[in-house]
Design an enzyme around this catalytic site. Structure first.
Site, PDB file in Angstrom:
ATOM      1  CB  SER A 171      26.244 -33.967 -34.539  1.00  0.00           C
ATOM      2  OG  SER A 171      25.035 -34.389 -33.924  1.00  0.00           O
ATOM      3  CG  ASP A 172      27.431 -40.612 -33.870  1.00  0.00           C
ATOM      4  OD1 ASP A 172      26.242 -40.931 -33.710  1.00  0.00           O
ATOM      5  OD2 ASP A 172      28.332 -41.448 -34.064  1.00  0.00           O
ATOM      6  CE1 TYR A 173      20.295 -40.935 -29.779  1.00  0.00           C
ATOM      7  CE2 TYR A 173      21.461 -40.152 -27.837  1.00  0.00           C
ATOM      8  CZ  TYR A 173      20.299 -40.608 -28.434  1.00  0.00           C
ATOM      9  OH  TYR A 173      19.154 -40.743 -27.698  1.00  0.00           O
TER      10      TYR A 173
END
Length: 743
Positions: free
Chosen positions: A284-286
């Site tokens: 995932s991204d942040y």
């Protein structure tokens, strides 16, 4: 190492000892399955949890409670974590104090270099030199791995057609072919030829997918595109990275068709894993999984986690949803434990391929770190790539190059002595004290008899003109002026979008005052996006687009200003006349009423050109080149034969300096069952020619290069006329034709 040895004891019963060093695929499956079978649900979800690093007094450190989570087996990786000594400390906790003894992954955004900072990615793309960019990524991997990093969240391969978007600086611009070539170069550079080597990084293609298509150029915004545009424009660089063996892919913050990417099972499990057969780590991204709640597809953290794991997101960055909220979902059957096991398997597989089961400390060697960071060879390579990235936009009356023996040179502008800005955004552990700004670079280059005076003139963003008087005084009795203008490093990056992409503050007014003095004036642009600079284009004698070039920026710019290096970079993205033209890109479609200056009722503007200020692929040189004998063979070919098309051209240096030219090959499918772009880049090659020298280049196009998605969205090649354009930019070309017949 005792805990790790204990963990694999059961495997030693099943496998010969040598298999732990180099197991077969089947043996590796047994090893990983045995580890998974021995883990609790919480330990499995811990492997899928990535914690963030924080900045301590001496560098990155684990967030509060992070070391306890490692001991509990609840941590699989850490974000923004580097430093050989400290990563060794954390790794020791993981392999000697946790129950399973599984090593950690340390991840860092190694975007354009590590301590030795290279040009920002959009500038790297402007080199049109994939070999140089692969070498830059290799150096970044060598330095980062010496500092304990295993995993980089690069390359960013998002296609961006809107320069308002701040993250255009992180990618390769507007073209899917150039973006694909650069994606492959960076994956190969980061991962090397053998990922088990101790100086490699697991690469990540991001952001999957179409993040660069955000509406309004506003970061994190909705993307609304057709499947055709998705497949023909935004997906090709990801496919190229997958074919190059990229070990990781990161999800994007946007949605497509009402489905956020972190919940997009069709695109992750269906297309990426199913259709393309890729089986690396999807991260995932942040807080990307947590953000499924404000997106409106999950009511709470547990629902967000269920959507993420079912869609195929293996690693939850920072939000800790998998660890804290999925155990209950596994227990009550909302999440099949098989999905968790599959994700854990991918994480363990990556750790094994990086050699961490063999030696978990191999990336944490303080002596190697000390020896390799800012190595002289790395500094030299940074300077080389920086020079190759510089684009000469204008050179009226051969203003450039300047003589090193001028009596007095005035260097003016708020960025001239701004060392930090040279590094650009996402500069990892790069430091301003490592960087050479433009002012000292010029002073390093000129003769001892040349006086170099400096006046800031203005700040970068505010409206204060009180410094103009000092700047005019400095320029008034100078033999030449170098005017350094543009953005600071925090104006082109994540969440840094602009509705006005002209020069910020009063820099335009400063330029007007200085250029009106009539001195030989060189404008040096520092920026991370295409800028709208029509006044400069009309009035400045010479303009260099230098982007943010890294630690050797000042020396590289001086090399070009004084003629020690002949600029040969090209624009990887179109420069608009004004923001009202956006989105603006060369590979657009025609309309039923293509623009015509003589017909009112055609597709154009009444107050500005429909064409860019500077087009994709554009860039001048201190010498001149001609293209002759442009041919295509055969000029007629049966479609069924699948025979290659050969394009040839002779390029001659007709000037008096050695220089580089980027030879570009475009095609147009003139008539097809669906509309096709007016031009599509298919090949390019950067060459160096001495004065008077000629070189004939031959490019081979296959029917794969002629394919498009047909009416049924299946790749197809159709018979008919094709145009081929060969030249020095997307506009300055020679046209030839060939035909695919239906015989």
């Amino acid at each position: 190492m005792k805990r790790l040895a204990a963990t694999v004891a059961i495997i030693l019963i099943l496998l010969p000892a040598a298999a732990l060093a180099q197991p077969t695929v089947a043996d590796l499956e047994v090893l990983i399955d045995s580890l998974i079978d021995a883990m609790t649900v919480e330990e499995k979800l811990g492997q899928l949890t990535q914690y963030r690093g924080e900045w301590g007094t001496t560098g990155p450190v684990a967030q509060a409670g992070g070391e306890d989570q490692i001991r509990a087996g609840h941590a699989g990786s850490f974000l923004s974590m580097y430093g050989a000594e400290y990563t060794r400390k954390l790794q020791k906790i993981a392999v000697e104090e946790s129950r399973m003894g599984i090593p950690l992954l340390f991840a860092q955004d190694v975007i354009h270099g590590f301590r030795t900072t290279f040009p920002v990615p959009i500038a790297e793309a402007g080199t049109f030199d994939p070999a140089a960019i692969e070498h830059a990524a290799r150096i970044a991997a060598i330095e980062a791995s010496a500092a304990g990093v295993h995993w980089t969240f690069a390359p960013m391969v998002d296609i961006a057609r809107d320069p308002r978007w701040g993250r255009i600086v992180e990618g390769s611009g507007e073209d899917p072919y150039l973006g694909s070539v650069m994606a492959v170069a960076k994956v190969r550079g980061f991962q090397g030829s053998d990922l088990t080597a101790s100086n490699t990084l697991l690469a990540t293609a991001k952001h999957f997918v179409a993040y660069g298509g955000a509406e309004g150029g506003r970061d994190y915004n909705t993307v609304d595109i057709s499947e055709r545009t998705l497949r023909e424009i935004y997906l090709p660089p990801f496919r190229a990275a997958v074919d190059a063996g990229v070990g990781s892919v990161m999800g994007a913050f946007n949605e497509i068709g009402g489905i956020p990417l972190h919940a997009h099972e069709y695109l992750i499990n269906g297309l990426l894993r199913g259709e393309w057969g890729w089986d690396g780590i999807f991260v995932s991204d942040y807080t990307g999984i947590l953000e499924l709640i404000p997106h409106g597809v999950a009511a709470n953290r547990t629902e967000a986690g269920v959507l993420g794991i079912k869609a195929g997101v293996d690693v939850d960055m920072v939000s800790e949803i998998y660890l804290k909220d999925l155990p209950a979902a596994v227990e009550d059957g909302r999440v099949d434990i098989a999905l968790v096991n599959q994700a854990v398997r991918r994480v363990l597989d990556a750790k094994y391929k990086l050699g961490l089961f063999d030696d978990p400390y191999r990336y944490s060697d303080p002596e190697r770190e000390k020896a390799l960071l800012l190595h002289p060879d790395h500094i030299a390579a940074s300077r080389d790539v920086a020079r190759k990235a510089i684009v000469l936009l204008k050179n009226e009356g051969q203003t450039l190059p300047l003589s090193k023996d001028l009596k007095k040179i005035a260097v003016i502008g708020p960025l001239a002595d701004h060392a930090r800005a040279t590094l650009g955004g996402w500069s990892s552990p790069g430091r301003a004290e490592d960087a050479v700004a433009i002012l000292p670079g010029i002073r390093n280059a000129v003769s001892d008899s040349t006086e170099v005076v400096f006046a800031k003139g203005s700040e970068i963003e505010d409206r204060d003109m009180s410094g103009f008087e000092e700047a005019v005084a400095a320029a008034d009795d100078a033999d030449a002026v170098v005017l350094v203008l543009g953005e600071h490093h925090d104006m082109s990056a994540e969440a840094l979008n602009r509705t006005d992409i002209g020069l910020p503050g009063v820099q335009r007014e400063l330029a007007e005052v200085i250029i009106s003095l009539g001195k030989p004036t060189v404008v040096v642009l520092m920026n991370g996006r295409p800028l709208a600079i029509p006044w400069l284009a009309d009035h400045a004698p010479a303009i260099l687009e230098t982007w943010f070039l890294g630690v050797q920026m000042g020396n590289a710019v001086a090399d070009v200003i004084f003629g020690d290096y002949n600029p040969g970079g090209k624009l990887p993205a179109s420069f608009p006349v004004n923001v009202g033209q956006i989105p603006l890109y060369y590979n657009h479609k025609n309309t039923g009423r293509p623009p015509s200056p003589t017909d009112k009722y055609t597709s154009k503007y009444m107050d500005a050109p429909w064409t860019p200020l500077y087009p994709f692929g554009y860039g001048l040189s201190y010498t001149t080149f001609t293209f002759t004998d442009v041919t295509v063979t055969p000029d007629k070919s049966p479609l069924s034969e699948n025979s290659p098309i050969t394009v040839s051209a002779t390029i001659t240096n007709t000037g008096d300096r050695t220089g580089d030219e980027v030879v570009q090959v475009y095609i147009q499918d003139v008539t097809a069952s669906v509309t096709r772009p007016v031009k599509e880049l298919k090949r390019f090659q950067r060459i160096t020619l001495e004065p008077g020298a000629s070189r004939t280049l031959t490019f081979t196009l296959t029917q794969d290069d002629l394919e498009f998605y047909g009416l049924d969205m299946i790749p197809t090649v159709e018979h008919g006329l094709f145009k081929v354009f060969v030249g020095s930019s997307s506009v300055d070309v020679t046209e030839v034709q060939f035909e695919l017949t239906n015989e």
